[in-house]
Design an enzyme around this catalytic site. Structure first.
Site, PDB file in Angstrom:
ATOM      1  N   VAL A  71      31.090  70.233  79.414  1.00  0.00           N
ATOM      2  CA  VAL A  71      30.439  68.943  79.658  1.00  0.00           C
ATOM      3  C   VAL A  71      30.559  67.998  78.462  1.00  0.00           C
ATOM      4  O   VAL A  71      30.307  66.803  78.582  1.00  0.00           O
ATOM      5  CB  VAL A  71      28.947  69.098  80.050  1.00  0.00           C
ATOM      6  CG1 VAL A  71      28.795  69.882  81.342  1.00  0.00           C
ATOM      7  CG2 VAL A  71      28.120  69.722  78.932  1.00  0.00           C
ATOM      8  N   ASN A  97      22.528  71.348  83.904  1.00  0.00           N
ATOM      9  CA  ASN A  97      21.814  72.483  83.300  1.00  0.00           C
ATOM     10  C   ASN A  97      22.389  72.932  81.957  1.00  0.00           C
ATOM     11  O   ASN A  97      21.662  73.482  81.129  1.00  0.00           O
ATOM     12  CB  ASN A  97      21.839  73.643  84.313  1.00  0.00           C
ATOM     13  CG  ASN A  97      21.438  74.963  83.705  1.00  0.00           C
ATOM     14  OD1 ASN A  97      20.257  75.285  83.613  1.00  0.00           O
ATOM     15  ND2 ASN A  97      22.416  75.752  83.257  1.00  0.00           N
ATOM     16  N   SER A 150      13.323  70.252  78.798  1.00  0.00           N
ATOM     17  CA  SER A 150      12.638  71.369  78.142  1.00  0.00           C
ATOM     18  C   SER A 150      11.222  70.909  77.836  1.00  0.00           C
ATOM     19  O   SER A 150      10.946  69.708  77.810  1.00  0.00           O
ATOM     20  CB  SER A 150      13.362  71.698  76.828  1.00  0.00           C
ATOM     21  OG  SER A 150      12.610  72.590  76.039  1.00  0.00           O
ATOM     22  N   TYR A 163      17.582  69.399  68.813  1.00  0.00           N
ATOM     23  CA  TYR A 163      17.324  69.814  70.200  1.00  0.00           C
ATOM     24  C   TYR A 163      16.197  68.976  70.810  1.00  0.00           C
ATOM     25  O   TYR A 163      16.293  68.500  71.943  1.00  0.00           O
ATOM     26  CB  TYR A 163      16.971  71.302  70.202  1.00  0.00           C
ATOM     27  CG  TYR A 163      16.846  71.957  71.562  1.00  0.00           C
ATOM     28  CD1 TYR A 163      17.969  72.422  72.244  1.00  0.00           C
ATOM     29  CD2 TYR A 163      15.599  72.140  72.158  1.00  0.00           C
ATOM     30  CE1 TYR A 163      17.850  73.051  73.479  1.00  0.00           C
ATOM     31  CE2 TYR A 163      15.473  72.758  73.394  1.00  0.00           C
ATOM     32  CZ  TYR A 163      16.601  73.221  74.057  1.00  0.00           C
ATOM     33  OH  TYR A 163      16.474  73.837  75.282  1.00  0.00           O
ATOM     34  N   ALA A 165      15.231  65.980  69.939  1.00  0.00           N
ATOM     35  CA  ALA A 165      15.704  64.608  70.161  1.00  0.00           C
ATOM     36  C   ALA A 165      16.568  64.539  71.422  1.00  0.00           C
ATOM     37  O   ALA A 165      16.430  63.629  72.246  1.00  0.00           O
ATOM     38  CB  ALA A 165      16.503  64.127  68.947  1.00  0.00           C
ATOM     39  N   LYS A 167      16.516  66.573  74.027  1.00  0.00           N
ATOM     40  CA  LYS A 167      15.739  66.810  75.251  1.00  0.00           C
ATOM     41  C   LYS A 167      14.780  65.647  75.546  1.00  0.00           C
ATOM     42  O   LYS A 167      14.545  65.323  76.706  1.00  0.00           O
ATOM     43  CB  LYS A 167      14.974  68.137  75.146  1.00  0.00           C
ATOM     44  CG  LYS A 167      15.900  69.367  75.134  1.00  0.00           C
ATOM     45  CD  LYS A 167      16.756  69.479  76.394  1.00  0.00           C
ATOM     46  CE  LYS A 167      17.502  70.805  76.484  1.00  0.00           C
ATOM     47  NZ  LYS A 167      18.340  70.901  77.693  1.00  0.00           N
ATOM     48  N   ILE A 196      11.926  80.922  78.645  1.00  0.00           N
ATOM     49  CA  ILE A 196      12.483  81.646  79.789  1.00  0.00           C
ATOM     50  C   ILE A 196      13.423  82.735  79.244  1.00  0.00           C
ATOM     51  O   ILE A 196      14.125  82.523  78.251  1.00  0.00           O
ATOM     52  CB  ILE A 196      13.302  80.687  80.701  1.00  0.00           C
ATOM     53  CG1 ILE A 196      12.515  79.400  81.039  1.00  0.00           C
ATOM     54  CG2 ILE A 196      13.763  81.399  81.972  1.00  0.00           C
ATOM     55  CD1 ILE A 196      11.293  79.557  81.903  1.00  0.00           C
TER      56      ILE A 196
END
Ligand code: NAI
Length: 259
Positions: A71, A97, A150, A163, A165, A167, A196
């Site tokens: 991606v 995802n 998240s 991460y 920033a 999300k 998870i």
């Protein structure tokens, strides 16, 4: 009592693209959509992993095709979406995802690289997938974009700022596009998983997981990827046509616990 039949609760026959579908939540999402009768494009930068998940789905008598898709690579995104449309005839649901994680001190030399990589995959990648799928989603009677953010998209953990920033960016992108696309048949929502059990969290020792869950999660445990997949499926239903612009925590109550 008359039956409630105006809105369908089935994605049977819909074409669903899942990115990062070789592992964890992406794999669960791909399997669940296929079990519901959707035609699933199982995409991942890990080609063998994507193929293994597609084989697993086909072995269960359901419909899936695997693609290698990074991606973070614009050409890959445009080419693979075109190939999926050629194979399945359109796109009804995009599940954004794919994601990566990494901790680094702000002062560390490696921080800039982590920042670039994280933003490119976790935020820019989602935007590019949406841009590539948009003309096809417009042609769907029930176009659905579901971005995986998240709880780090709504709150923050120290030393995780790249991460966090990215999300928060996913939540912002979701809200902006929900407003922008809201007049048509497309809805844009995001799911905010808490901790998870997936490939991303397998490096965390069980003891540390248990300690964290006891302290921070009202459910006192990590979530199962399938629990997130069911939330994603719910947002993808034709009947979810008036849910637009939400950031849905699937976190066992983590975000609402004060102490
Ligand atoms: P995972 O590591 O099990 O699966 C992620 C998948 O994404 C892997 O198959 C990987 O090959 C793929 N991927 C990585 N970079 C890619 C790229 N450039 N292009 C295409 N595919 C790529 O991780 P998990 O946990 O299932 O992650 C799924 C999503 O959930 C991610 O967006 C992650 O940030 C998010 N998330 C995970 C949480 C957790 O506790 N595991 C909590 C909150 C959010």
């Amino acid at each position: 009592m008359s039956e409630l039949v105006k809105f369908s609760r089935s994605v049977a026959g819909h074409t669903v693209i899942v990115t990062g579908a070789a592992s964890g939540m992406g794999r669960a999402e791909a399997r669940l959509f296929a079990a519901e009768g959707a035609r699933v494009a199982v995409t991942d930068v890990n080609e063998d992993g994507a193929r293994a998940v597609a084989d697993e789905i086909e072995a269960a008598g359901k419909s899936a095709v695997a693609w290698k898709l990074d991606v973070a690579d614009r050409n890959d995104v445009e080419r693979v979406v075109a190939e999926i449309v050629a194979e399945f005839g359109g796109v009804d649901v995009l599940v954004n995802n794919a994601g990566i994680a990494g901790f680094e001190l702000l002062e560390a030399e490696a921080y800039e690289d982590l920042w670039e990589r994280t933003l490119r995959v976790n935020l820019t990648g989602e935007m590019r997938m949406i841009r590539a799928c948009l003309p096809h989603l417009h042609r769907s009677a029930a176009g659905r974009i579901i971005n995986i953010a998240s709880t780090e998209g709504l709150g923050a953990t120290a030393h995780n700022s790249a991460y966090v920033a990215a999300k928060h960016g996913v939540v912002g992108l979701t809200r902006a596009l929900a407003v922008e696309l809201g007049r048509g048949n497309i809805t844009v929502n995001c799911v905010c998983p808490g901790p998870i059990v997936t490939g991303m969290t397998e490096v965390i020792p069980d003891e540390a997981k248990e300690k964290f869950a006891r302290r921070r999660v009202p459910a006192r445990r990590y979530g199962d990827p399938e629990e997130v997949a069911h939330a994603v499926l719910s947002l993808a239903l034709p009947a979810s046509s008036f849910i637009n612009g939400v950031a849905l925590p699937v976190d066992g109550g983590l975000l609402v616990q004060n102490t």
